[in-house]
Design a protein around this motif. Structure first.
Motif, PDB file in Angstrom:
ATOM      1  N   ARG A   9       7.390   2.750   9.260  1.00  0.00           N
ATOM      2  CA  ARG A   9       7.351   1.519   8.464  1.00  0.00           C
ATOM      3  C   ARG A   9       6.539   0.461   9.193  1.00  0.00           C
ATOM      4  O   ARG A   9       6.629   0.342  10.409  1.00  0.00           O
ATOM      5  CB  ARG A   9       8.767   0.968   8.270  1.00  0.00           C
ATOM      6  N   ARG A  10       5.813  -0.328   8.428  1.00  0.00           N
ATOM      7  CA  ARG A  10       5.121  -1.490   9.009  1.00  0.00           C
ATOM      8  C   ARG A  10       6.139  -2.596   9.182  1.00  0.00           C
ATOM      9  O   ARG A  10       7.024  -2.775   8.344  1.00  0.00           O
ATOM     10  CB  ARG A  10       3.992  -1.946   8.103  1.00  0.00           C
ATOM     11  N   ASP A  11       5.997  -3.366  10.247  1.00  0.00           N
ATOM     12  CA  ASP A  11       6.928  -4.451  10.524  1.00  0.00           C
ATOM     13  C   ASP A  11       6.595  -5.732   9.766  1.00  0.00           C
ATOM     14  O   ASP A  11       7.407  -6.641   9.705  1.00  0.00           O
ATOM     15  CB  ASP A  11       6.971  -4.748  12.028  1.00  0.00           C
ATOM     16  N   ASP A  12       5.403  -5.814   9.180  1.00  0.00           N
ATOM     17  CA  ASP A  12       5.043  -7.023   8.440  1.00  0.00           C
ATOM     18  C   ASP A  12       5.385  -6.842   6.960  1.00  0.00           C
ATOM     19  O   ASP A  12       5.963  -5.853   6.557  1.00  0.00           O
ATOM     20  CB  ASP A  12       3.566  -7.375   8.643  1.00  0.00           C
ATOM     21  N   ASP A  13       4.998  -7.776   6.159  1.00  0.00           N
ATOM     22  CA  ASP A  13       5.301  -7.726   4.728  1.00  0.00           C
ATOM     23  C   ASP A  13       4.148  -7.133   3.922  1.00  0.00           C
ATOM     24  O   ASP A  13       3.934  -7.518   2.771  1.00  0.00           O
ATOM     25  CB  ASP A  13       5.616  -9.136   4.210  1.00  0.00           C
ATOM     26  N   ALA A  14       3.430  -6.218   4.505  1.00  0.00           N
ATOM     27  CA  ALA A  14       2.282  -5.623   3.818  1.00  0.00           C
ATOM     28  C   ALA A  14       2.744  -4.816   2.600  1.00  0.00           C
ATOM     29  O   ALA A  14       3.910  -4.457   2.474  1.00  0.00           O
ATOM     30  CB  ALA A  14       1.511  -4.724   4.777  1.00  0.00           C
ATOM     31  N   ALA A  15       1.810  -4.536   1.748  1.00  0.00           N
ATOM     32  CA  ALA A  15       2.097  -3.738   0.560  1.00  0.00           C
ATOM     33  C   ALA A  15       2.569  -2.344   0.956  1.00  0.00           C
ATOM     34  O   ALA A  15       2.333  -1.888   2.076  1.00  0.00           O
ATOM     35  CB  ALA A  15       0.835  -3.644  -0.296  1.00  0.00           C
ATOM     36  N   ALA A  16       3.215  -1.682   0.041  1.00  0.00           N
ATOM     37  CA  ALA A  16       3.672  -0.308   0.284  1.00  0.00           C
ATOM     38  C   ALA A  16       2.472   0.563   0.639  1.00  0.00           C
ATOM     39  O   ALA A  16       1.360   0.338   0.157  1.00  0.00           O
ATOM     40  CB  ALA A  16       4.368   0.227  -0.954  1.00  0.00           C
ATOM     41  N   PRO A  17       2.682   1.558   1.491  1.00  0.00           N
ATOM     42  CA  PRO A  17       1.562   2.424   1.877  1.00  0.00           C
ATOM     43  C   PRO A  17       1.058   3.246   0.694  1.00  0.00           C
ATOM     44  O   PRO A  17       1.779   3.487  -0.268  1.00  0.00           O
ATOM     45  CB  PRO A  17       2.173   3.322   2.956  1.00  0.00           C
ATOM     46  N   THR A  18      -0.175   3.657   0.812  1.00  0.00           N
ATOM     47  CA  THR A  18      -0.819   4.454  -0.231  1.00  0.00           C
ATOM     48  C   THR A  18      -0.889   5.914   0.210  1.00  0.00           C
ATOM     49  O   THR A  18      -0.633   6.250   1.375  1.00  0.00           O
ATOM     50  CB  THR A  18      -2.241   3.946  -0.492  1.00  0.00           C
ATOM     51  N   ASP A  19      -1.272   6.773  -0.730  1.00  0.00           N
ATOM     52  CA  ASP A  19      -1.487   8.179  -0.379  1.00  0.00           C
ATOM     53  C   ASP A  19      -2.577   8.301   0.680  1.00  0.00           C
ATOM     54  O   ASP A  19      -2.496   9.160   1.558  1.00  0.00           O
ATOM     55  CB  ASP A  19      -1.870   8.992  -1.618  1.00  0.00           C
ATOM     56  N   ALA A  46       3.355   9.013   1.170  1.00  0.00           N
ATOM     57  CA  ALA A  46       3.684   7.596   1.013  1.00  0.00           C
ATOM     58  C   ALA A  46       4.925   7.469   0.136  1.00  0.00           C
ATOM     59  O   ALA A  46       5.029   8.116  -0.904  1.00  0.00           O
ATOM     60  CB  ALA A  46       2.512   6.859   0.383  1.00  0.00           C
ATOM     61  N   VAL A  47       5.856   6.674   0.596  1.00  0.00           N
ATOM     62  CA  VAL A  47       7.057   6.341  -0.165  1.00  0.00           C
ATOM     63  C   VAL A  47       7.206   4.819  -0.123  1.00  0.00           C
ATOM     64  O   VAL A  47       6.551   4.150   0.673  1.00  0.00           O
ATOM     65  CB  VAL A  47       8.314   7.046   0.391  1.00  0.00           C
ATOM     66  N   ARG A  48       8.054   4.284  -0.958  1.00  0.00           N
ATOM     67  CA  ARG A  48       8.195   2.827  -1.028  1.00  0.00           C
ATOM     68  C   ARG A  48       8.560   2.228   0.329  1.00  0.00           C
ATOM     69  O   ARG A  48       8.098   1.155   0.703  1.00  0.00           O
ATOM     70  CB  ARG A  48       9.235   2.457  -2.079  1.00  0.00           C
ATOM     71  N   GLN A  49       9.371   2.927   1.105  1.00  0.00           N
ATOM     72  CA  GLN A  49       9.859   2.406   2.388  1.00  0.00           C
ATOM     73  C   GLN A  49       8.860   2.564   3.527  1.00  0.00           C
ATOM     74  O   GLN A  49       9.073   2.015   4.606  1.00  0.00           O
ATOM     75  CB  GLN A  49      11.160   3.117   2.788  1.00  0.00           C
TER      76      GLN A  49
END
Length: 92
Positions: A9-19, A46-49
């Motif tokens: 997981r990214r620690d910032d508020d970035a968008a959900a990861p992509t494929d 990629a998943v929402r989390q």
């Protein structure tokens, strides 16, 4: 061969990861695997989390497999530009 499931997981508020992010991580893991990591197979999606990853490693025990998985993940992330600020959750 033992599986290790983790979520990055990214620690910032970035968008959900992509494929594409998952594919990039998949490629980076293979690029930084060495014979001593025992990496045999990688699944990343990629998943929402974050990015869900399952690494299959040659290891004698589950703790040894987890240590090897974290070692190859650390190497892959250290080499990627802008990859700082992640947390890893091990599952199981």
């Amino acid at each position: 061969m033992l599986p290790v499931h983790l979520t990055l997981r990214r620690d910032d508020d970035a968008a959900a990861p992509t494929d594409a992010d998952a594919e990039t991580l998949h490629d980076a893991l293979w690029a930084h695997a060495t014979p001593d990591t025992g990496l045999e197979h990688v699944r990343a999606r990629a998943v929402r989390q974050g990015i869900s990853v399952v690494l299959y490693l040659r290891a004698r025990t589950a703790p040894e497999a987890r240590q090897q998985a974290l070692r190859v993940l650390d190497a892959a992330l250290a080499a990627a530009p802008g990859s700082h600020g992640h947390s890893v959750t091990l599952h199981g």
